[in-house]
Design a protein around this motif. Structure first.
Motif, PDB file in Angstrom:
ATOM      1  N   CYS A  61       0.802  -1.226   0.000  1.00 29.83           N
ATOM      2  CA  CYS A  61       0.000   0.000   0.000  1.00 29.83           C
ATOM      3  C   CYS A  61       0.838   1.279   0.000  1.00 29.83           C
ATOM      4  O   CYS A  61       0.298   2.366  -0.197  1.00 29.83           O
ATOM      5  CB  CYS A  61      -0.953   0.013   1.194  1.00 29.83           C
ATOM      6  N   GLY A  62       2.129   1.168   0.249  1.00 29.45           N
ATOM      7  CA  GLY A  62       2.990   2.342   0.205  1.00 29.45           C
ATOM      8  C   GLY A  62       3.115   3.120   1.501  1.00 29.45           C
ATOM      9  O   GLY A  62       3.854   4.100   1.560  1.00 29.45           O
ATOM     10  N   LYS A  63       2.397   2.716   2.548  1.00 27.28           N
ATOM     11  CA  LYS A  63       2.517   3.423   3.828  1.00 27.28           C
ATOM     12  C   LYS A  63       3.929   3.265   4.368  1.00 27.28           C
ATOM     13  O   LYS A  63       4.559   2.236   4.187  1.00 27.28           O
ATOM     14  CB  LYS A  63       1.525   2.868   4.856  1.00 27.28           C
ATOM     15  N   ARG A  64       4.388   4.332   5.035  1.00 29.36           N
ATOM     16  CA  ARG A  64       5.751   4.333   5.574  1.00 29.36           C
ATOM     17  C   ARG A  64       5.718   4.349   7.098  1.00 29.36           C
ATOM     18  O   ARG A  64       4.834   4.951   7.690  1.00 29.36           O
ATOM     19  CB  ARG A  64       6.516   5.550   5.074  1.00 29.36           C
ATOM     20  N   TYR A  65       6.730   3.704   7.696  1.00 30.83           N
ATOM     21  CA  TYR A  65       6.836   3.618   9.143  1.00 30.83           C
ATOM     22  C   TYR A  65       8.259   3.896   9.578  1.00 30.83           C
ATOM     23  O   TYR A  65       9.207   3.585   8.859  1.00 30.83           O
ATOM     24  CB  TYR A  65       6.401   2.229   9.630  1.00 30.83           C
ATOM     25  N   LYS A  66       8.382   4.495  10.759  1.00 30.98           N
ATOM     26  CA  LYS A  66       9.704   4.793  11.311  1.00 30.98           C
ATOM     27  C   LYS A  66      10.410   3.545  11.804  1.00 30.98           C
ATOM     28  O   LYS A  66      11.626   3.472  11.790  1.00 30.98           O
ATOM     29  CB  LYS A  66       9.585   5.786  12.483  1.00 30.98           C
ATOM     30  N   ASN A  67       9.656   2.566  12.257  1.00 27.89           N
ATOM     31  CA  ASN A  67      10.238   1.371  12.870  1.00 27.89           C
ATOM     32  C   ASN A  67       9.864   0.123  12.086  1.00 27.89           C
ATOM     33  O   ASN A  67       8.741   0.004  11.592  1.00 27.89           O
ATOM     34  CB  ASN A  67       9.729   1.204  14.313  1.00 27.89           C
ATOM     35  N   GLN A  68      10.782  -0.828  12.037  1.00 26.43           N
ATOM     36  CA  GLN A  68      10.516  -2.111  11.397  1.00 26.43           C
ATOM     37  C   GLN A  68       9.363  -2.838  12.094  1.00 26.43           C
ATOM     38  O   GLN A  68       8.540  -3.460  11.444  1.00 26.43           O
ATOM     39  CB  GLN A  68      11.778  -2.982  11.418  1.00 26.43           C
ATOM     40  N   SER A  69       9.299  -2.717  13.418  1.00 28.39           N
ATOM     41  CA  SER A  69       8.238  -3.408  14.164  1.00 28.39           C
ATOM     42  C   SER A  69       6.856  -2.856  13.799  1.00 28.39           C
ATOM     43  O   SER A  69       5.885  -3.603  13.721  1.00 28.39           O
ATOM     44  CB  SER A  69       8.478  -3.310  15.665  1.00 28.39           C
ATOM     45  N   SER A  70       6.764  -1.556  13.556  1.00 28.52           N
ATOM     46  CA  SER A  70       5.483  -0.966  13.155  1.00 28.52           C
ATOM     47  C   SER A  70       5.062  -1.458  11.773  1.00 28.52           C
ATOM     48  O   SER A  70       3.887  -1.742  11.537  1.00 28.52           O
ATOM     49  CB  SER A  70       5.574   0.561  13.152  1.00 28.52           C
ATOM     50  N   LEU A  71       6.018  -1.551  10.860  1.00 31.30           N
ATOM     51  CA  LEU A  71       5.722  -2.085   9.527  1.00 31.30           C
ATOM     52  C   LEU A  71       5.299  -3.548   9.625  1.00 31.30           C
ATOM     53  O   LEU A  71       4.318  -3.953   8.992  1.00 31.30           O
ATOM     54  CB  LEU A  71       6.932  -1.955   8.608  1.00 31.30           C
ATOM     55  N   SER A  72       5.977  -4.322  10.446  1.00 35.10           N
ATOM     56  CA  SER A  72       5.614  -5.738  10.610  1.00 35.10           C
ATOM     57  C   SER A  72       4.203  -5.880  11.151  1.00 35.10           C
ATOM     58  O   SER A  72       3.434  -6.726  10.680  1.00 35.10           O
ATOM     59  CB  SER A  72       6.606  -6.434  11.544  1.00 35.10           C
ATOM     60  N   ARG A  73       3.850  -5.062  12.139  1.00 33.20           N
ATOM     61  CA  ARG A  73       2.498  -5.093  12.701  1.00 33.20           C
ATOM     62  C   ARG A  73       1.480  -4.709  11.632  1.00 33.20           C
ATOM     63  O   ARG A  73       0.422  -5.325  11.514  1.00 33.20           O
ATOM     64  CB  ARG A  73       2.401  -4.171  13.907  1.00 33.20           C
ATOM     65  N   HIS A  74       1.783  -3.696  10.833  1.00 38.05           N
ATOM     66  CA  HIS A  74       0.893  -3.267   9.754  1.00 38.05           C
ATOM     67  C   HIS A  74       0.665  -4.405   8.761  1.00 38.05           C
ATOM     68  O   HIS A  74      -0.466  -4.666   8.355  1.00 38.05           O
ATOM     69  CB  HIS A  74       1.498  -2.047   9.041  1.00 38.05           C
ATOM     70  N   ILE A  75       1.730  -5.083   8.382  1.00 38.80           N
ATOM     71  CA  ILE A  75       1.613  -6.178   7.430  1.00 38.80           C
ATOM     72  C   ILE A  75       0.799  -7.328   8.018  1.00 38.80           C
ATOM     73  O   ILE A  75      -0.042  -7.919   7.348  1.00 38.80           O
ATOM     74  CB  ILE A  75       3.013  -6.664   6.988  1.00 38.80           C
TER      75      ILE A  75
END
Length: 78
Positions: free
Chosen positions: A21-35
């Motif tokens: 979806c292209g959303k950006r996150y400051k932390n890898q953990s936040s991106l992992s949770r989003h996914i």
């Protein structure tokens, strides 16, 4: 408080980007949770067994159950 404001990413630009979806996150953990919980057709739906309210993450459902159904009079105290 000033340190928090300085460290907050005001621009919304992060180092980690979701490839779906292209959303950006400051932390890898936040991106992992989003996914895991918040992206695409595999979005997780957690339904409260007590009232049927729907949450997208199991931790927010657990917080809801504790706050609302375990200690229902606590909200009137706060």
């Amino acid at each position: 408080m000033i340190n928090h404001e300085l460290s907050f990413n005001v621009s919304g630009i992060g180092d980690y980007q979701c490839t779906k979806c292209g959303k950006r996150y400051k932390n890898q953990s936040s991106l992992s949770r989003h996914i895991r919980y918040g992206c695409g057709p595999t979005k997780l739906k957690c339904v409260c067994p007590h009232c049927g309210r729907i949450y997208s993450r199991p931790d927010t459902l657990a917080d809801h159950v504790v706050r609302i159904h375990t200690y229902p009079n606590l909200t009137s105290i706060l």
